[in-house]
Design a protein around this motif. Structure first.
Motif, PDB file in Angstrom:
ATOM      1  N   ILE A  63       0.844  -1.199   0.000  1.00  0.00           N
ATOM      2  CA  ILE A  63       0.000   0.000   0.000  1.00  0.00           C
ATOM      3  C   ILE A  63       0.879   1.249   0.000  1.00  0.00           C
ATOM      4  N   CYS A  64       1.938   1.239   0.791  1.00  0.00           N
ATOM      5  CA  CYS A  64       2.859   2.389   0.815  1.00  0.00           C
ATOM      6  C   CYS A  64       3.389   2.694  -0.582  1.00  0.00           C
ATOM      7  N   PHE A  65       3.780   1.660  -1.324  1.00  0.00           N
ATOM      8  CA  PHE A  65       4.325   1.925  -2.656  1.00  0.00           C
ATOM      9  C   PHE A  65       3.243   2.378  -3.626  1.00  0.00           C
ATOM     10  N   VAL A  66       2.111   1.669  -3.644  1.00  0.00           N
ATOM     11  CA  VAL A  66       1.059   2.009  -4.600  1.00  0.00           C
ATOM     12  C   VAL A  66       0.504   3.407  -4.313  1.00  0.00           C
ATOM     13  N   GLU A  67       0.395   3.754  -3.046  1.00  0.00           N
ATOM     14  CA  GLU A  67      -0.135   5.068  -2.681  1.00  0.00           C
ATOM     15  C   GLU A  67       0.866   6.197  -2.928  1.00  0.00           C
ATOM     16  N   SER A  68       2.160   5.961  -2.621  1.00  0.00           N
ATOM     17  CA  SER A  68       3.094   7.093  -2.608  1.00  0.00           C
ATOM     18  C   SER A  68       4.467   6.817  -3.219  1.00  0.00           C
ATOM     19  N   SER A  69       4.688   5.636  -3.746  1.00  0.00           N
ATOM     20  CA  SER A  69       6.016   5.258  -4.240  1.00  0.00           C
ATOM     21  C   SER A  69       7.074   5.403  -3.156  1.00  0.00           C
ATOM     22  N   TYR A  70       6.681   5.160  -1.918  1.00  0.00           N
ATOM     23  CA  TYR A  70       7.541   5.274  -0.732  1.00  0.00           C
ATOM     24  C   TYR A  70       8.000   6.705  -0.456  1.00  0.00           C
ATOM     25  N   ILE A  71       7.273   7.688  -0.933  1.00  0.00           N
ATOM     26  CA  ILE A  71       7.607   9.090  -0.669  1.00  0.00           C
ATOM     27  C   ILE A  71       6.849   9.521   0.593  1.00  0.00           C
ATOM     28  N   PRO A  72       7.559   9.741   1.695  1.00  0.00           N
ATOM     29  CA  PRO A  72       6.877  10.060   2.949  1.00  0.00           C
ATOM     30  C   PRO A  72       6.211  11.435   2.970  1.00  0.00           C
ATOM     31  N   THR A  73       6.613  12.316   2.077  1.00  0.00           N
ATOM     32  CA  THR A  73       6.055  13.668   2.046  1.00  0.00           C
ATOM     33  C   THR A  73       4.917  13.807   1.035  1.00  0.00           C
ATOM     34  N   MET A  74       4.395  12.706   0.546  1.00  0.00           N
ATOM     35  CA  MET A  74       3.323  12.758  -0.444  1.00  0.00           C
ATOM     36  C   MET A  74       2.141  13.533   0.116  1.00  0.00           C
ATOM     37  N   ASP A  75       1.580  14.369  -0.707  1.00  0.00           N
ATOM     38  CA  ASP A  75       0.435  15.189  -0.304  1.00  0.00           C
ATOM     39  C   ASP A  75      -0.494  15.281  -1.503  1.00  0.00           C
ATOM     40  N   ASN A  76      -1.632  14.644  -1.385  1.00  0.00           N
ATOM     41  CA  ASN A  76      -2.600  14.604  -2.472  1.00  0.00           C
ATOM     42  C   ASN A  76      -3.914  15.175  -1.946  1.00  0.00           C
ATOM     43  N   GLY A  77      -3.918  16.443  -1.638  1.00  0.00           N
ATOM     44  CA  GLY A  77      -5.115  17.063  -1.067  1.00  0.00           C
ATOM     45  C   GLY A  77      -5.300  16.618   0.373  1.00  0.00           C
ATOM     46  N   MET A  83       1.334   6.419   3.372  1.00  0.00           N
ATOM     47  CA  MET A  83       0.162   5.582   3.128  1.00  0.00           C
ATOM     48  C   MET A  83      -1.022   6.400   2.621  1.00  0.00           C
ATOM     49  N   GLU A  84      -0.782   7.682   2.326  1.00  0.00           N
ATOM     50  CA  GLU A  84      -1.834   8.576   1.825  1.00  0.00           C
ATOM     51  C   GLU A  84      -3.076   8.521   2.722  1.00  0.00           C
ATOM     52  N   VAL A  85      -2.868   8.716   4.011  1.00  0.00           N
ATOM     53  CA  VAL A  85      -3.970   8.709   4.974  1.00  0.00           C
ATOM     54  C   VAL A  85      -4.849   9.927   4.726  1.00  0.00           C
ATOM     55  N   ASN A  86      -6.151   9.699   4.627  1.00  0.00           N
ATOM     56  CA  ASN A  86      -7.091  10.802   4.443  1.00  0.00           C
ATOM     57  C   ASN A  86      -7.278  11.489   5.794  1.00  0.00           C
ATOM     58  N   THR A  87      -6.679  12.662   5.923  1.00  0.00           N
ATOM     59  CA  THR A  87      -6.657  13.339   7.213  1.00  0.00           C
ATOM     60  C   THR A  87      -8.012  13.901   7.626  1.00  0.00           C
ATOM     61  N   ASP A  88      -8.913  14.118   6.672  1.00  0.00           N
ATOM     62  CA  ASP A  88     -10.268  14.566   7.025  1.00  0.00           C
ATOM     63  C   ASP A  88     -11.095  13.392   7.533  1.00  0.00           C
ATOM     64  N   VAL A  89     -11.098  12.311   6.790  1.00  0.00           N
ATOM     65  CA  VAL A  89     -11.900  11.138   7.150  1.00  0.00           C
ATOM     66  C   VAL A  89     -11.387  10.479   8.426  1.00  0.00           C
ATOM     67  N   HIS A  90     -10.072  10.452   8.612  1.00  0.00           N
ATOM     68  CA  HIS A  90      -9.481   9.713   9.734  1.00  0.00           C
ATOM     69  C   HIS A  90      -8.923  10.619  10.832  1.00  0.00           C
ATOM     70  N   GLN A  91      -9.493  11.819  10.966  1.00  0.00           N
ATOM     71  CA  GLN A  91      -9.061  12.737  12.017  1.00  0.00           C
ATOM     72  C   GLN A  91      -9.220  12.105  13.397  1.00  0.00           C
ATOM     73  N   ASP A  92     -10.292  11.340  13.596  1.00  0.00           N
ATOM     74  CA  ASP A  92     -10.524  10.685  14.890  1.00  0.00           C
ATOM     75  C   ASP A  92      -9.426   9.669  15.204  1.00  0.00           C
ATOM     76  N   VAL A  93      -8.980   8.930  14.189  1.00  0.00           N
ATOM     77  CA  VAL A  93      -7.901   7.952  14.378  1.00  0.00           C
ATOM     78  C   VAL A  93      -6.607   8.692  14.722  1.00  0.00           C
ATOM     79  N   MET A  94      -6.363   9.782  14.031  1.00  0.00           N
ATOM     80  CA  MET A  94      -5.151  10.561  14.292  1.00  0.00           C
ATOM     81  C   MET A  94      -5.133  11.069  15.733  1.00  0.00           C
ATOM     82  N   GLU A  95      -6.265  11.502  16.221  1.00  0.00           N
ATOM     83  CA  GLU A  95      -6.336  11.976  17.607  1.00  0.00           C
ATOM     84  C   GLU A  95      -6.164  10.814  18.577  1.00  0.00           C
ATOM     85  N   MET A  96      -6.856   9.697  18.332  1.00  0.00           N
ATOM     86  CA  MET A  96      -6.782   8.533  19.213  1.00  0.00           C
ATOM     87  C   MET A  96      -5.361   7.979  19.283  1.00  0.00           C
ATOM     88  N   LYS A  97      -4.664   7.959  18.148  1.00  0.00           N
ATOM     89  CA  LYS A  97      -3.308   7.407  18.062  1.00  0.00           C
ATOM     90  C   LYS A  97      -2.232   8.470  18.331  1.00  0.00           C
TER      91      LYS A  97
END
Length: 170
Positions: A63-77, A83-97
């Motif tokens: 998933i890391c490669f397919v999403e970002s080609s292993y680029i940790p600074t990937m930003d797609n909106g 892993m191209e985490v959707n920061t809007d959809v998963h804001q609750d996970v980000m807070e919990m973790k």
């Protein structure tokens, strides 16, 4: 002449990173020769969080490669990091973790792996899980109608399989 070569190298590295970012922000991608060449930090974090959440580390790496080609600074909106985490959809996970830096490889993989874990708890069908992770709800509808999986699913599962035998770290 020496300065011109440094500038040329930085421009080339930025182009390789895909988004004309400063070369210092994406040193990992420049050295990956193939999709099975995995940065050590990605390999380690995938192993750790895969074990923690009961997920094949090679699935996380794929998933890391397919999403970002292993680029940790990937930003797609809204989707960010390796892993191209959707920061809007998963804001609750980000807070919990306690994710404070979504571009940090370890924190991003922790968050992304947790999302995968939650999806796997809800549905054991890896095709459904991957299409949900990718946000491909049109593909999901098509899958339920025809059984055909998306190109994203095929790419991730193919790479997961190849990583089992061909993975090299750098």
């Amino acid at each position: 002449m020496k300065n011109a070569m440094k500038i040329t190298l930085k421009v080339l590295m930025s182009v390789f990173c895909g988004f004309f970012l400063p070369a210092t922000l994406c040193p990992l991608y420049v050295y990956a020769k193939t999709d099975t060449d995995v940065p050590v930090k990605v390999a380690q974090s995938s192993e750790y969080y895969g074990g923690m959440y009961g997920i094949d580390p090679n699935l996380i790496r794929a998933i890391c490669f397919v999403e970002s080609s292993y680029i940790p600074t990937m930003d797609n909106g809204q989707c960010k990091g390796i892993m191209e985490v959707n920061t809007d959809v998963h804001q609750d996970v980000m807070e919990m973790k306690n994710i404070t830096d979504i571009y940090d490889i370890d924190q991003n993989i922790n968050c992304g792996a947790w999302v995968l874990y939650q999806y796997l708890e809800e549905d054991e069908d890896i095709n459904v899980v991957l299409m949900r992770y990718n946000g491909d709800y049109t593909g999901l509808k098509n899958y339920y109608k025809t059984g055909a999986v998306s190109e994203y699913v095929n790419k991730v599962l193919d790479l997961q399989s190849r990583l089992k035998t061909d993975m090299k770290t750098y």
